[in-house]
Structure formats: structure tokens, C-alpha cells
Design a protein around this motif. Sequence first.
Motif, PDB file in Angstrom:
ATOM      1  N   ASN A   1      42.310  54.247  47.023  1.00 12.29           N
ATOM      2  CA  ASN A   1      42.701  53.166  47.930  1.00 12.29           C
ATOM      3  C   ASN A   1      41.593  52.128  48.052  1.00 12.29           C
ATOM      4  OD1 ASN A   1      45.263  54.151  48.455  1.00 12.29           O
ATOM      5  ND2 ASN A   1      44.642  55.261  50.291  1.00 12.29           N
ATOM      6  N   LYS A   2      40.342  52.581  48.084  1.00  6.89           N
ATOM      7  CA  LYS A   2      39.216  51.649  48.127  1.00  6.89           C
ATOM      8  C   LYS A   2      39.160  50.827  46.846  1.00  6.89           C
ATOM      9  CE  LYS A   2      36.320  54.319  51.255  1.00  6.89           C
ATOM     10  NZ  LYS A   2      35.051  55.054  51.419  1.00  6.89           N
ATOM     11  N   CYS A   3      39.414  51.463  45.722  1.00 11.40           N
ATOM     12  CA  CYS A   3      39.455  50.740  44.441  1.00 11.40           C
ATOM     13  C   CYS A   3      40.547  49.682  44.465  1.00 11.40           C
ATOM     14  CB  CYS A   3      39.694  51.710  43.286  1.00 11.40           C
ATOM     15  SG  CYS A   3      38.294  52.752  42.857  1.00 11.40           S
ATOM     16  N   GLU A   4      41.709  50.030  44.985  1.00 12.81           N
ATOM     17  CA  GLU A   4      42.819  49.077  45.065  1.00 12.81           C
ATOM     18  C   GLU A   4      42.446  47.882  45.939  1.00 12.81           C
ATOM     19  OE1 GLU A   4      45.726  49.010  43.425  1.00 12.81           O
ATOM     20  OE2 GLU A   4      45.105  50.807  42.346  1.00 12.81           O
ATOM     21  N   GLU A   5      41.811  48.153  47.074  1.00 15.46           N
ATOM     22  CA  GLU A   5      41.411  47.077  47.988  1.00 15.46           C
ATOM     23  C   GLU A   5      40.397  46.139  47.321  1.00 15.46           C
ATOM     24  OE1 GLU A   5      39.481  46.408  52.434  1.00 15.46           O
ATOM     25  OE2 GLU A   5      39.753  48.441  51.678  1.00 15.46           O
ATOM     26  N   ILE A   6      39.416  46.709  46.677  1.00 13.26           N
ATOM     27  CA  ILE A   6      38.414  45.900  45.979  1.00 13.26           C
ATOM     28  C   ILE A   6      39.074  45.111  44.851  1.00 13.26           C
ATOM     29  CG2 ILE A   6      36.345  46.007  44.524  1.00 13.26           C
ATOM     30  CD1 ILE A   6      35.541  48.491  46.273  1.00 13.26           C
ATOM     31  N   GLY A   7      40.005  45.739  44.159  1.00 13.64           N
ATOM     32  CA  GLY A   7      40.737  45.063  43.096  1.00 13.64           C
ATOM     33  C   GLY A   7      41.509  43.858  43.610  1.00 13.64           C
ATOM     34  N   ARG A   8      42.148  44.008  44.764  1.00 15.37           N
ATOM     35  CA  ARG A   8      42.874  42.877  45.355  1.00 15.37           C
ATOM     36  C   ARG A   8      41.916  41.745  45.715  1.00 15.37           C
ATOM     37  NH1 ARG A   8      45.748  47.159  47.665  1.00 15.37           N
ATOM     38  NH2 ARG A   8      44.537  47.084  49.595  1.00 15.37           N
ATOM     39  N   MET A   9      40.756  42.090  46.258  1.00 16.33           N
ATOM     40  CA  MET A   9      39.775  41.063  46.611  1.00 16.33           C
ATOM     41  C   MET A   9      39.268  40.337  45.371  1.00 16.33           C
ATOM     42  SD  MET A   9      37.556  42.609  49.782  1.00 16.33           S
ATOM     43  CE  MET A   9      37.250  44.246  49.137  1.00 16.33           C
ATOM     44  N   LEU A  10      38.948  41.093  44.324  1.00 16.55           N
ATOM     45  CA  LEU A  10      38.479  40.473  43.086  1.00 16.55           C
ATOM     46  C   LEU A  10      39.559  39.582  42.483  1.00 16.55           C
ATOM     47  CD1 LEU A  10      36.479  43.277  41.230  1.00 16.55           C
ATOM     48  CD2 LEU A  10      35.628  41.021  41.881  1.00 16.55           C
ATOM     49  N   HIS A  11      40.774  40.085  42.448  1.00 23.07           N
ATOM     50  CA  HIS A  11      41.886  39.302  41.896  1.00 23.07           C
ATOM     51  C   HIS A  11      42.061  37.993  42.665  1.00 23.07           C
ATOM     52  CE1 HIS A  11      45.682  38.443  39.927  1.00 23.07           C
ATOM     53  NE2 HIS A  11      46.192  38.205  41.120  1.00 23.07           N
ATOM     54  N   SER A  12      42.023  38.075  43.969  1.00 21.74           N
ATOM     55  CA  SER A  12      42.176  36.880  44.801  1.00 21.74           C
ATOM     56  C   SER A  12      41.055  35.874  44.533  1.00 21.74           C
ATOM     57  CB  SER A  12      42.190  37.280  46.276  1.00 21.74           C
ATOM     58  OG  SER A  12      42.270  36.142  47.100  1.00 21.74           O
ATOM     59  N   LEU A  13      39.827  36.352  44.455  1.00 19.81           N
ATOM     60  CA  LEU A  13      38.700  35.470  44.193  1.00 19.81           C
ATOM     61  C   LEU A  13      38.820  34.833  42.811  1.00 19.81           C
ATOM     62  CD1 LEU A  13      36.027  34.206  45.017  1.00 19.81           C
ATOM     63  CD2 LEU A  13      34.890  36.338  44.284  1.00 19.81           C
ATOM     64  N   ILE A  14      39.169  35.620  41.816  1.00 20.12           N
ATOM     65  CA  ILE A  14      39.331  35.089  40.458  1.00 20.12           C
ATOM     66  C   ILE A  14      40.433  34.025  40.429  1.00 20.12           C
ATOM     67  CG2 ILE A  14      40.089  35.663  38.111  1.00 20.12           C
ATOM     68  CD1 ILE A  14      38.631  38.405  38.534  1.00 20.12           C
ATOM     69  N   GLU A  15      41.545  34.294  41.099  1.00 18.64           N
ATOM     70  CA  GLU A  15      42.654  33.329  41.138  1.00 18.64           C
ATOM     71  C   GLU A  15      42.229  32.027  41.810  1.00 18.64           C
ATOM     72  OE1 GLU A  15      45.894  33.291  39.925  1.00 18.64           O
ATOM     73  OE2 GLU A  15      45.102  34.957  38.752  1.00 18.64           O
ATOM     74  N   LYS A  16      41.542  32.115  42.939  1.00 14.62           N
ATOM     75  CA  LYS A  16      41.105  30.916  43.657  1.00 14.62           C
ATOM     76  C   LYS A  16      40.118  30.107  42.831  1.00 14.62           C
ATOM     77  CE  LYS A  16      42.073  32.649  48.217  1.00 14.62           C
ATOM     78  NZ  LYS A  16      41.596  33.101  49.514  1.00 14.62           N
ATOM     79  N   LEU A  17      39.194  30.793  42.178  1.00 17.81           N
ATOM     80  CA  LEU A  17      38.218  30.088  41.336  1.00 17.81           C
ATOM     81  C   LEU A  17      38.890  29.485  40.111  1.00 17.81           C
ATOM     82  CD1 LEU A  17      35.203  32.544  41.582  1.00 17.81           C
ATOM     83  CD2 LEU A  17      35.395  30.266  42.625  1.00 17.81           C
ATOM     84  N   SER A  18      39.874  30.164  39.562  1.00 19.92           N
ATOM     85  CA  SER A  18      40.610  29.628  38.407  1.00 19.92           C
ATOM     86  C   SER A  18      41.365  28.379  38.782  1.00 19.92           C
ATOM     87  CB  SER A  18      41.570  30.681  37.841  1.00 19.92           C
ATOM     88  OG  SER A  18      40.856  31.777  37.324  1.00 19.92           O
ATOM     89  N   GLN A  19      41.965  28.356  39.972  1.00 20.36           N
ATOM     90  CA  GLN A  19      42.662  27.159  40.461  1.00 20.36           C
ATOM     91  C   GLN A  19      41.663  26.009  40.651  1.00 20.36           C
ATOM     92  OE1 GLN A  19      45.927  26.639  40.723  1.00 20.36           O
ATOM     93  NE2 GLN A  19      46.205  28.697  39.896  1.00 20.36           N
ATOM     94  N   LYS A  20      40.508  26.332  41.171  1.00 17.67           N
ATOM     95  CA  LYS A  20      39.463  25.319  41.377  1.00 17.67           C
ATOM     96  C   LYS A  20      39.021  24.748  40.025  1.00 17.67           C
ATOM     97  CE  LYS A  20      34.911  24.765  43.492  1.00 17.67           C
ATOM     98  NZ  LYS A  20      33.839  25.438  44.213  1.00 17.67           N
ATOM     99  N   LYS A  21      38.915  25.615  39.037  1.00 15.46           N
ATOM    100  CA  LYS A  21      38.508  25.191  37.704  1.00 15.46           C
ATOM    101  C   LYS A  21      39.539  24.245  37.091  1.00 15.46           C
ATOM    102  CE  LYS A  21      37.068  27.063  33.241  1.00 15.46           C
ATOM    103  NZ  LYS A  21      36.909  28.242  32.446  1.00 15.46           N
ATOM    104  N   LYS A  22      40.823  24.529  37.330  1.00 14.50           N
ATOM    105  CA  LYS A  22      41.903  23.698  36.783  1.00 14.50           C
ATOM    106  C   LYS A  22      41.974  22.336  37.477  1.00 14.50           C
ATOM    107  CE  LYS A  22      44.873  27.560  35.541  1.00 14.50           C
ATOM    108  NZ  LYS A  22      46.116  28.260  35.815  1.00 14.50           N
ATOM    109  N   GLY A  23      41.667  22.352  38.769  1.00  9.86           N
ATOM    110  CA  GLY A  23      41.864  21.137  39.568  1.00  9.86           C
ATOM    111  C   GLY A  23      40.628  20.383  39.708  1.00  9.86           C
TER     112      GLY A  23
END
Length: 98
Positions: free
Chosen positions: A76-98
Amino acid sequence: MFNLRATEIYGLSSQIQTAAVSIPANIAEAKGRNHLGNYIRHLSIANGSLKELKTHLMIVGRLGYLKEQELKVNLNKCEEIGRMLHSLIEKLSQKKKG
């Protein structure tokens, strides 16, 4: 089930520790990068280490070296950390595109 020798148990333990330590180390290295693409790449490497850790934990659980409840807590801790990493990667990827 089969028994592992002490060296094999130590090897699994060592792999778990290495994967667990590499997650925050890669996040820290990502933060230190000057280029957004490198930042995202190192976050992706951290995510790969997280998947490796999760796999090792499942193996240890299947071999009976970790109680089911401890396994669930750690996964469960791995899943939570995974969600946080995924969210950060997605936000940074959007920033990179825009």
C-alpha cells in the motif's frame, strides 16, 4: 515451497534495500537537474525502482518471509508513492509541453 539458504535470503534483502534507497536518491537527483526533461527522466527511474521494490516484496511474501499484513502495508505504501510520482511526472510533463 522451498527453503533458501542464508546467502540467498541476504541477497533478496540486499536487493530490497538497494531498490528502496534508490527511490529517494533518484528523486533527489531529479530535483538537482537543471533541465526539466532530465528531472522527469530521473523521476521515471525512481518509479522503476519503486516497481522493482514492489516485485521483491511480493516475492518475499510468496516465499513466506513476510507476514501477509506486513506485505499489504508495504505494498500500500508503494502504491501511494507510485501515485505521488505519477502525479508529479504528469504535472511536469504538462509544464514541459506548455
